[in-house]
Design an enzyme around this catalytic site. Structure first.
Site, short mmCIF file in Angstrom:
data_model
loop_
_atom_site.label_atom_id
_atom_site.label_comp_id
_atom_site.label_asym_id
_atom_site.label_seq_id
_atom_site.Cartn_x
_atom_site.Cartn_y
_atom_site.Cartn_z
N GLU A 148 52.04 40.54 42.16
CA GLU A 148 53.41 41.03 41.95
C GLU A 148 53.70 42.23 42.84
OE1 GLU A 148 55.75 40.45 38.14
OE2 GLU A 148 53.78 41.11 37.41
N HIS A 185 43.34 31.43 39.56
CA HIS A 185 42.33 32.43 39.89
C HIS A 185 41.07 31.64 40.21
CE1 HIS A 185 40.51 36.62 38.73
NE2 HIS A 185 40.11 36.19 39.91
N THR A 216 41.94 38.42 35.63
CA THR A 216 43.13 37.66 36.03
C THR A 216 44.40 38.49 35.89
OG1 THR A 216 42.01 35.58 35.53
CG2 THR A 216 44.42 35.53 35.67
#
Length: 128
Positions: free
Chosen positions: A40, A66, A32
């Site tokens: 990002e 996720h 994750t």
């Protein structure tokens, strides 16, 4: 018609990207934290050519799910769409995929900062 600002980042899952390696789990699947970093990166890519010299962005918030595991060697990518700009704050809707389909989604906020001033303030913490 308004043009959307979209960024993309692609990677292939390596051992260094796995939950077992990062300590976020015990399995050899995309971790994750690696998914978040991929997201990002996509958001940063969306803004790469739009910021004035001396400015950058920093992540301030990430609400992520996720939803599916990705194995070693699988190609994954994230697509970040800029959904709102409010002053120096940018909000993104991000979708992540692997070769088998969707693996996650997020809402992400970034703030623009003056790079030099930001680092001065950050490094001043070492003086305290």
């Amino acid at each position: 018609m308004e043009q959307k600002t979209i960024g993309r980042f692609e990677m292939t899952v390596t051992e260094a990207d796995t939950a077992a390696h990062m300590g976020s789990g015990s399995l050899p699947v995309l971790a994750t934290p690696a998914l978040v970093a991929m997201m990002e990166h996509a958001a940063c890519n969306a803004l790469a050519d739009t910021l004035e010299p001396g400015l950058t962005t920093v992540g301030t918030r990430m609400d992520v799910s996720h939803d599916a595991a990705s194995p070693l060697g699988m190609r994954c990518w994230a697509e970040a769409t800029l959904t709102e700009t409010n002053g120096r704050m940018y909000t993104f809707s991000i979708q992540a995929f692997d070769e088998a389909g969707p693996i996650g989604k997020a809402t992400h906020q970034r703030a623009s900062v003056k790079s030099e001033r930001f680092m001065e303030k950050t490094n001043a913490k070492m003086q305290k």
